[in-house]
Design a protein around this motif. Structure first.
Motif, PDB file in Angstrom:
ATOM      1  N   TYR A  53       0.832  -1.210   0.000  1.00  0.00           N
ATOM      2  CA  TYR A  53       0.000   0.000   0.000  1.00  0.00           C
ATOM      3  C   TYR A  53       0.867   1.262   0.000  1.00  0.00           C
ATOM      4  CZ  TYR A  53      -3.405   3.398   1.858  1.00  0.00           C
ATOM      5  OH  TYR A  53      -4.198   4.503   2.056  1.00  0.00           O
ATOM      6  N   ASN A  54       1.916   1.262   0.797  1.00  0.00           N
ATOM      7  CA  ASN A  54       2.747   2.462   0.959  1.00  0.00           C
ATOM      8  C   ASN A  54       3.853   2.597  -0.087  1.00  0.00           C
ATOM      9  OD1 ASN A  54       1.457   3.578   3.235  1.00  0.00           O
ATOM     10  ND2 ASN A  54       2.552   2.194   4.612  1.00  0.00           N
ATOM     11  N   TYR A  55       4.351   1.470  -0.600  1.00  0.00           N
ATOM     12  CA  TYR A  55       5.582   1.542  -1.391  1.00  0.00           C
ATOM     13  C   TYR A  55       5.516   0.949  -2.793  1.00  0.00           C
ATOM     14  CZ  TYR A  55       7.897   2.806   2.995  1.00  0.00           C
ATOM     15  OH  TYR A  55       8.276   3.429   4.164  1.00  0.00           O
ATOM     16  N   GLN A  56       4.527   0.117  -3.088  1.00  0.00           N
ATOM     17  CA  GLN A  56       4.555  -0.588  -4.370  1.00  0.00           C
ATOM     18  C   GLN A  56       4.576   0.374  -5.550  1.00  0.00           C
ATOM     19  OE1 GLN A  56       2.260  -4.239  -4.848  1.00  0.00           O
ATOM     20  NE2 GLN A  56       1.451  -3.467  -6.781  1.00  0.00           N
ATOM     21  N   HIS A  57       3.649   1.312  -5.580  1.00  0.00           N
ATOM     22  CA  HIS A  57       3.581   2.248  -6.709  1.00  0.00           C
ATOM     23  C   HIS A  57       4.799   3.175  -6.735  1.00  0.00           C
ATOM     24  CE1 HIS A  57      -0.249   0.734  -7.781  1.00  0.00           C
ATOM     25  NE2 HIS A  57      -0.935   1.298  -6.788  1.00  0.00           N
ATOM     26  N   LYS A  58       5.274   3.561  -5.564  1.00  0.00           N
ATOM     27  CA  LYS A  58       6.446   4.450  -5.501  1.00  0.00           C
ATOM     28  C   LYS A  58       7.677   3.769  -6.091  1.00  0.00           C
ATOM     29  CE  LYS A  58       4.885   6.982  -1.398  1.00  0.00           C
ATOM     30  NZ  LYS A  58       5.147   7.269   0.038  1.00  0.00           N
ATOM     31  N   LEU A  59       7.851   2.491  -5.795  1.00  0.00           N
ATOM     32  CA  LEU A  59       8.992   1.763  -6.344  1.00  0.00           C
ATOM     33  C   LEU A  59       8.794   1.465  -7.827  1.00  0.00           C
ATOM     34  CD1 LEU A  59       9.661  -0.678  -3.370  1.00  0.00           C
ATOM     35  CD2 LEU A  59      11.292   1.002  -4.248  1.00  0.00           C
ATOM     36  N   GLN A  60       7.577   1.155  -8.225  1.00  0.00           N
ATOM     37  CA  GLN A  60       7.300   0.886  -9.638  1.00  0.00           C
ATOM     38  C   GLN A  60       7.552   2.118 -10.502  1.00  0.00           C
ATOM     39  OE1 GLN A  60       3.258  -0.521  -9.366  1.00  0.00           O
ATOM     40  NE2 GLN A  60       3.850  -2.679  -9.392  1.00  0.00           N
ATOM     41  N   GLU A  61       7.219   3.287  -9.957  1.00  0.00           N
ATOM     42  CA  GLU A  61       7.358   4.542 -10.702  1.00  0.00           C
ATOM     43  C   GLU A  61       8.678   5.255 -10.424  1.00  0.00           C
ATOM     44  OE1 GLU A  61       3.888   6.655  -9.508  1.00  0.00           O
ATOM     45  OE2 GLU A  61       2.515   5.094 -10.260  1.00  0.00           O
ATOM     46  N   ASN A  62       9.578   4.572  -9.687  1.00  0.00           N
ATOM     47  CA  ASN A  62      10.903   5.111  -9.348  1.00  0.00           C
ATOM     48  C   ASN A  62      10.837   6.432  -8.593  1.00  0.00           C
ATOM     49  OD1 ASN A  62      12.446   3.002 -10.618  1.00  0.00           O
ATOM     50  ND2 ASN A  62      11.935   3.906 -12.610  1.00  0.00           N
ATOM     51  N   LYS A  63       9.796   6.596  -7.791  1.00  0.00           N
ATOM     52  CA  LYS A  63       9.691   7.795  -6.962  1.00  0.00           C
ATOM     53  C   LYS A  63      10.579   7.701  -5.726  1.00  0.00           C
ATOM     54  CE  LYS A  63       5.039   9.088  -8.439  1.00  0.00           C
ATOM     55  NZ  LYS A  63       3.621   9.325  -8.016  1.00  0.00           N
ATOM     56  N   ILE A  64      10.884   6.483  -5.319  1.00  0.00           N
ATOM     57  CA  ILE A  64      11.867   6.253  -4.263  1.00  0.00           C
ATOM     58  C   ILE A  64      12.794   5.132  -4.706  1.00  0.00           C
ATOM     59  CG2 ILE A  64      10.313   6.974  -2.399  1.00  0.00           C
ATOM     60  CD1 ILE A  64      10.050   3.993  -1.665  1.00  0.00           C
ATOM     61  N   SER A  65      13.970   5.098  -4.123  1.00  0.00           N
ATOM     62  CA  SER A  65      14.947   4.060  -4.464  1.00  0.00           C
ATOM     63  C   SER A  65      14.835   2.888  -3.484  1.00  0.00           C
ATOM     64  CB  SER A  65      16.361   4.625  -4.411  1.00  0.00           C
ATOM     65  OG  SER A  65      16.682   5.019  -3.077  1.00  0.00           O
ATOM     66  N   LYS A  66      15.454   1.776  -3.868  1.00  0.00           N
ATOM     67  CA  LYS A  66      15.522   0.642  -2.943  1.00  0.00           C
ATOM     68  C   LYS A  66      16.204   1.059  -1.652  1.00  0.00           C
ATOM     69  CE  LYS A  66      15.850  -3.065  -6.440  1.00  0.00           C
ATOM     70  NZ  LYS A  66      15.984  -2.246  -7.652  1.00  0.00           N
ATOM     71  N   LYS A 341      16.713   7.924   9.441  1.00  0.00           N
ATOM     72  CA  LYS A 341      16.342   8.252   8.061  1.00  0.00           C
ATOM     73  C   LYS A 341      17.057   9.503   7.578  1.00  0.00           C
ATOM     74  CE  LYS A 341      11.786   7.842   8.581  1.00  0.00           C
ATOM     75  NZ  LYS A 341      10.325   7.734   8.231  1.00  0.00           N
ATOM     76  N   SER A 342      17.178  10.506   8.431  1.00  0.00           N
ATOM     77  CA  SER A 342      17.863  11.727   8.013  1.00  0.00           C
ATOM     78  C   SER A 342      19.362  11.501   7.869  1.00  0.00           C
ATOM     79  CB  SER A 342      17.619  12.846   9.040  1.00  0.00           C
ATOM     80  OG  SER A 342      18.146  12.501  10.314  1.00  0.00           O
ATOM     81  N   LEU A 343      19.916  10.606   8.685  1.00  0.00           N
ATOM     82  CA  LEU A 343      21.348  10.315   8.616  1.00  0.00           C
ATOM     83  C   LEU A 343      21.730   9.560   7.359  1.00  0.00           C
ATOM     84  CD1 LEU A 343      24.153  10.314  10.038  1.00  0.00           C
ATOM     85  CD2 LEU A 343      23.451   8.149  11.110  1.00  0.00           C
ATOM     86  N   PHE A 344      20.942   8.568   6.999  1.00  0.00           N
ATOM     87  CA  PHE A 344      21.319   7.692   5.874  1.00  0.00           C
ATOM     88  C   PHE A 344      20.722   8.099   4.532  1.00  0.00           C
ATOM     89  CE2 PHE A 344      22.208   4.981   9.510  1.00  0.00           C
ATOM     90  CZ  PHE A 344      23.442   4.425   9.149  1.00  0.00           C
ATOM     91  N   ASN A 345      19.845   9.071   4.541  1.00  0.00           N
ATOM     92  CA  ASN A 345      19.252   9.512   3.274  1.00  0.00           C
ATOM     93  C   ASN A 345      19.825  10.837   2.783  1.00  0.00           C
ATOM     94  OD1 ASN A 345      17.496   7.365   2.705  1.00  0.00           O
ATOM     95  ND2 ASN A 345      15.936   8.162   4.099  1.00  0.00           N
ATOM     96  N   LYS A 346      20.953  11.236   3.385  1.00  0.00           N
ATOM     97  CA  LYS A 346      21.587  12.484   2.947  1.00  0.00           C
ATOM     98  C   LYS A 346      22.243  12.293   1.587  1.00  0.00           C
ATOM     99  CE  LYS A 346      22.517  14.349   7.565  1.00  0.00           C
ATOM    100  NZ  LYS A 346      23.534  14.748   8.563  1.00  0.00           N
TER     101      LYS A 346
END
Length: 346
Positions: A53-66, A341-346
């Motif tokens: 629900y939260n991530y499938q479409h985002k990953l399919q559309e490359n809106k977020i990375s692995k 999340k803020s530390l590793f997503n910089k």
């Protein structure tokens, strides 16, 4: 966020709490309470649904990375797991080790969430024993981005799920009774179908969410799903336990999840109550903390030989666990989640 499903997290966490209350009083040795381990199956299926629900479409559309996905899941799971692990170390509970090196092996397995892969109770239940389920969640999260190509259609997921389900049910049948917990209850690989059930439910949710479902129809769906689940739950003692660890509850749990995810009925309106939603938000803390409190009280009760009636002690302990969970969620779990999340997503 689907509030009804968040509230259900709290209700099923309470079932797990009830399943562990036997350490306080034999009253809770009854099937009604001990069958509460179904809460774990619920969480695994729910995980598949919510992650999709939260991530499938985002990953399919490359809106977020692995990487972003994995960091978010690590930030969710590990801080509280490590905190409760070190508390268990300080308390000196939950592990039987023959020497220092053996203790270290157990500790490292728990620290890295690999202990559930070892089919020995002194490993998968070592230290803070409920954390074994996090080993399963860790595998689910690692695999999810790689399942995205299969998740485009429900048929592709079914082609994956059906042969796995057949293998699981067949394997359960041939497993000796004394080995079923290590191979079919705690093992992350054999619990993977639970997660896929949740991903399949997300496809069904997408199909149903835009359908015109009246409040009366939604209420009927919710009530029927609850009654269906209760019928499976109350008569489960007739079914070999190996199946009840997962596959037996796939259908009733799926019916509960899909009916309440639509949020169309009267029961959904009750579950949307803010107190229940808050209970769901703190359910992860509740899950990892509750057994500490129960076992500490049981140990105190044994040492002092001072017995308080369970109908007094259990509600008091429950309130203590709720308070500790609220504090953990507000002052540790959420802040640590944001920092990682803020530390590793910089």
């Amino acid at each position: 966020m689907i509030n009804t499903l968040t509230s259900l997290r709290f209700l099923f966490a309470m079932m797990i709490f009830g399943a562990h209350c036997y350490v306080i009083d034999s009253f809770f040795d009854a099937h009604f309470f001990k069958e509460g381990f179904v809460g774990v199956s619920f969480f695994f299926v729910l995980s598949g649904f919510i992650i999709a629900y939260n991530y499938q479409h985002k990953l399919q559309e490359n809106k977020i990375s692995k990487r972003t996905f994995w960091v978010a899941r690590i930030a969710r799971v590990y801080p509280l797991h490590w905190l409760t692990l070190f508390i268990a170390v300080i308390l000196g509970n939950y592990v039987v080790a023959s020497d220092c090196m053996d203790w270290l092996k157990h500790f490292l397995a728990s620290f890295t969430l690999t202990n559930a892969y070892i089919p020995k109770a002194d490993y998968f239940f070592s230290f803070n024993s409920p954390s074994w389920s996090l080993c399963c969640e860790q595998l689910f999260y690692f695999c999810f981005p790689f399942l995205i190509p299969l998740a485009k259609t429900y048929k592709r997921l079914l082609y994956l799920f059906i042969p796995i389900a057949i293998i699981v049910v067949t394997g359960m049948y041939f497993t000796p009774e004394d080995e079923i917990k290590g191979y079919w209850y705690v093992n992350p690989v054999t619990r993977f179908p639970d997660f896929i059930v949740g991903m399949l439910l997300f496809h069904l949710y997408n199909f149903l969410k835009n359908k015109h479902i009246t409040s009366r129809q939604g209420s009927a769906m919710e009530i029927i799903s609850v009654l269906f689940f209760l019928s499976f739950y109350l008569f489960a003692s007739e079914i070999p336990k190996v199946y009840r660890y997962s596959c037996y509850y796939w259908l009733p749990v799926a019916m509960v999840l899909i009916s309440f995810s639509l949020q169309k009925g009267v029961l959904s309106r009750i579950l949307s109550n803010r107190l229940l939603v808050t209970g769901g938000e703190i359910s992860y803390s509740f899950y990892l903390i509750h057994l500490f409190v129960l076992l500490l009280y049981a140990e105190w009760q044994k040492e002092t030989n001072f017995k308080i009636a369970w109908y007094i002690s259990i509600p008091v302990l429950f309130c203590i666990i709720i308070l500790l969970s609220l504090l953990s969620y507000r002052y540790f779990e959420k802040p640590m989640n944001q920092k990682i999340k803020s530390l590793f997503n910089k």
